[in-house]
Design a protein around this motif. Sequence first.
Motif, PDB file in Angstrom:
ATOM      1  N   LEU A 120     -24.999 -41.430  -8.832  1.00 41.26           N
ATOM      2  CA  LEU A 120     -24.446 -41.933  -7.574  1.00 41.26           C
ATOM      3  C   LEU A 120     -25.227 -41.302  -6.427  1.00 41.26           C
ATOM      4  O   LEU A 120     -25.311 -40.078  -6.326  1.00 41.26           O
ATOM      5  N   PRO A 177     -24.569 -38.623  -1.577  1.00 43.07           N
ATOM      6  CA  PRO A 177     -23.388 -39.491  -1.625  1.00 43.07           C
ATOM      7  C   PRO A 177     -22.216 -38.896  -0.847  1.00 43.07           C
ATOM      8  O   PRO A 177     -22.061 -37.679  -0.774  1.00 43.07           O
ATOM      9  N   HIS A 181     -32.711 -42.426   0.128  1.00 48.80           N
ATOM     10  CA  HIS A 181     -31.288 -42.258  -0.154  1.00 48.80           C
ATOM     11  C   HIS A 181     -30.790 -40.933   0.415  1.00 48.80           C
ATOM     12  O   HIS A 181     -31.483 -39.927   0.377  1.00 48.80           O
ATOM     13  N   GLY A 204     -26.231 -41.707  -2.025  1.00 46.42           N
ATOM     14  CA  GLY A 204     -25.725 -42.220  -0.752  1.00 46.42           C
ATOM     15  C   GLY A 204     -26.526 -43.420  -0.294  1.00 46.42           C
ATOM     16  O   GLY A 204     -27.521 -43.809  -0.920  1.00 46.42           O
ATOM     17  N   ASP A 257     -22.111 -45.701  -0.786  1.00 49.43           N
ATOM     18  CA  ASP A 257     -22.731 -45.046  -1.928  1.00 49.43           C
ATOM     19  C   ASP A 257     -23.123 -46.098  -2.966  1.00 49.43           C
ATOM     20  O   ASP A 257     -22.437 -47.114  -3.120  1.00 49.43           O
TER      21      ASP A 257
END
Length: 133
Positions: free
Chosen positions: A73, A86, A83, A75, A45
């Motif tokens: 935040l 997360p 992305h 991933g 993350d």
Amino acid sequence: MRVVFIDATDRTVSQVEIEPNSRELARLCGWSAPLKVVITLPNGDVLLSAEGDPSVPGFSIGASSTFRSGAVLLGKRDRWRQHTAPRSEAERIAALIRWVAANPGEGDKREVVQAILIDPAQRTIEASASSGR
């Protein structure tokens, strides 16, 4: 996609649903500065944040430096360089955060300059100090 949003001003950590593109992240966090990856967690993350003003509240995660703005935040990136969500839950991140109070004196630094004037013709030595502002 579900992301973890850290609001340093309100001292909250929450999960929100957004499309993780630059415009949407900036809208969520109110950033005017460019985003950058400031931490990569062991599970992959990444924490995105912007440069913040020392005179506003902030936070740190574990033994990290202090971040003076909101953060998101996300991933790690998938094979298409997008992305993912997360792996870390908001509750887990909240347990790792240490909130830092605003430090208004840090944003108003003043320098003191000292000058020494040596005049051999008049045989004088003068010292003076002046503030930076």
